[in-house]
Design a protein around this motif. Sequence first.
Motif, short mmCIF file in Angstrom:
data_model
loop_
_atom_site.label_atom_id
_atom_site.label_comp_id
_atom_site.label_asym_id
_atom_site.label_seq_id
_atom_site.Cartn_x
_atom_site.Cartn_y
_atom_site.Cartn_z
N UNK A 221 11.12 -22.08 16.07
CA UNK A 221 9.81 -22.42 15.51
C UNK A 221 9.77 -22.11 14.02
N UNK A 222 10.32 -20.97 13.63
CA UNK A 222 10.31 -20.60 12.22
C UNK A 222 11.13 -21.58 11.37
N UNK A 223 12.26 -22.01 11.90
CA UNK A 223 13.07 -22.99 11.16
C UNK A 223 12.35 -24.34 11.10
N UNK A 224 11.66 -24.71 12.18
CA UNK A 224 10.88 -25.95 12.17
C UNK A 224 9.76 -25.86 11.12
N UNK A 225 9.15 -24.69 11.00
CA UNK A 225 8.12 -24.49 9.97
C UNK A 225 8.72 -24.64 8.57
N UNK A 226 9.91 -24.09 8.39
CA UNK A 226 10.60 -24.19 7.10
C UNK A 226 10.83 -25.65 6.73
N UNK A 227 11.29 -26.43 7.69
CA UNK A 227 11.54 -27.86 7.45
C UNK A 227 10.24 -28.61 7.16
N UNK A 228 9.19 -28.27 7.88
CA UNK A 228 7.90 -28.94 7.68
C UNK A 228 7.35 -28.63 6.29
N UNK A 229 7.50 -27.38 5.87
CA UNK A 229 7.03 -26.97 4.54
C UNK A 229 7.77 -27.74 3.45
N UNK A 230 9.08 -27.92 3.64
CA UNK A 230 9.89 -28.65 2.65
C UNK A 230 9.43 -30.09 2.48
N UNK A 231 8.82 -30.65 3.53
CA UNK A 231 8.40 -32.05 3.49
C UNK A 231 6.94 -32.24 3.08
N UNK A 232 6.25 -31.15 2.76
CA UNK A 232 4.82 -31.22 2.47
C UNK A 232 4.50 -31.60 1.03
N UNK A 233 5.48 -31.55 0.16
CA UNK A 233 5.22 -31.86 -1.24
C UNK A 233 4.53 -30.75 -2.00
N UNK A 234 4.69 -29.51 -1.54
CA UNK A 234 4.08 -28.38 -2.23
C UNK A 234 4.85 -28.06 -3.51
N UNK A 235 4.23 -27.30 -4.39
CA UNK A 235 4.91 -26.87 -5.61
C UNK A 235 6.14 -26.04 -5.24
N UNK A 236 7.17 -26.12 -6.08
CA UNK A 236 8.43 -25.44 -5.78
C UNK A 236 8.24 -23.94 -5.62
N UNK A 237 7.41 -23.34 -6.49
CA UNK A 237 7.17 -21.90 -6.39
C UNK A 237 6.55 -21.53 -5.05
N UNK A 238 5.63 -22.37 -4.58
CA UNK A 238 4.97 -22.11 -3.29
C UNK A 238 5.95 -22.25 -2.14
N UNK A 239 6.80 -23.29 -2.20
CA UNK A 239 7.82 -23.49 -1.15
C UNK A 239 8.75 -22.28 -1.09
N UNK A 240 9.20 -21.81 -2.26
CA UNK A 240 10.10 -20.65 -2.30
C UNK A 240 9.42 -19.40 -1.75
N UNK A 241 8.14 -19.25 -2.09
CA UNK A 241 7.38 -18.09 -1.59
C UNK A 241 7.29 -18.10 -0.07
N UNK A 242 6.95 -19.26 0.50
CA UNK A 242 6.81 -19.38 1.95
C UNK A 242 8.16 -19.26 2.64
N UNK A 243 9.21 -19.82 2.04
CA UNK A 243 10.55 -19.69 2.60
C UNK A 243 10.99 -18.23 2.64
N UNK A 244 10.63 -17.48 1.61
CA UNK A 244 10.98 -16.07 1.57
C UNK A 244 10.27 -15.30 2.70
N UNK A 245 9.02 -15.65 2.94
CA UNK A 245 8.27 -15.01 4.03
C UNK A 245 8.92 -15.34 5.37
N UNK A 246 9.35 -16.59 5.55
CA UNK A 246 10.02 -16.98 6.80
C UNK A 246 11.31 -16.19 6.96
#
Length: 293
Positions: A221-246
């Motif tokens: 589930x966590x990896x699926x969340x990571x992939x979904x976040x990558x496809x959301x078009x969020x700012x790079x800093x936000x993606x990196x922040x959320x990936x770090x939390x995952x």
Amino acid sequence: MKPGVKMNPKKIQLIEAGMKLFAEKGYHMTSVEEIAGGAGVSKGAFYLHFHSKKDFITTAFHYYYQEITNRIENVQKENLAPRDRFAKQIEVVTNYIYQYKDFLTMHLHQNISIRENTDALIQQMNAQNFHWLRQNINNIYGEQMAAYYQDMIIQLEGLMNGYFKWIIIDGINIDRNQLGAYIVRRMDDIASGLFERQEAPLVTADHIPKVYQTEMSVSNILIAMKNKIAAMGLAEDKVNELDEVIGIMLTETAKEHPQKAIIQGLLVHFQRIPELEQECKELARLLHMDLLD
């Protein structure tokens, strides 16, 4: 290193130099000075990137683990037939083994238990490897082979690890582009033999440790969340922040006794994103905890 965060090139250079030295001399016989010298930097520069040698080896485990995880995930996204996809994933793993042979040699030869996070990561790797094989077997054969999943995973692991051992330890060179398809054909032989003879399963789902089953579901589930976040078009800093939390959550949930308060606090980052609401609820259910308001 946490998933999704790009590592400083000098840090990677230190890791690769250290792994080469560990493979040659052993972890405990290699000094920080030698690692720094192998990377062409000063001892002080080493400590700009790592707090200690223990921090260094933990970071190295995360780095190499994320490298192979990313490569496998990239193949999963390709529009390939299930057999071709699995064969290509094995090919990717084989190329990884040749590329990072120093790290794998060190990992096989050294009995290193540095700290809790490293042990948790190795446990997580084992659980995700189980899930990776099970998912591919299911994609190829469907539910008709469900009773044999465990036996097939054990035999498939033995087959692949045998070849990988000969590559890493014995130094053989084989056609990297052929091994994946070859192993998939051998898997077909195993599946047809089990199915045609109607063999009674030797290992059933009841034999699988509960920690594997929980980690397998949570990490997936966590990896699926990571992939979904990558496809959301969020700012790079936000993606990196959320990936770090995952990444932190993957480490915490891999522990034998994960701290629910930590996970609850980390999940708040994702509860604010409507597209991830369902995943947050499923994680709470699997981990037997409530979501924070």
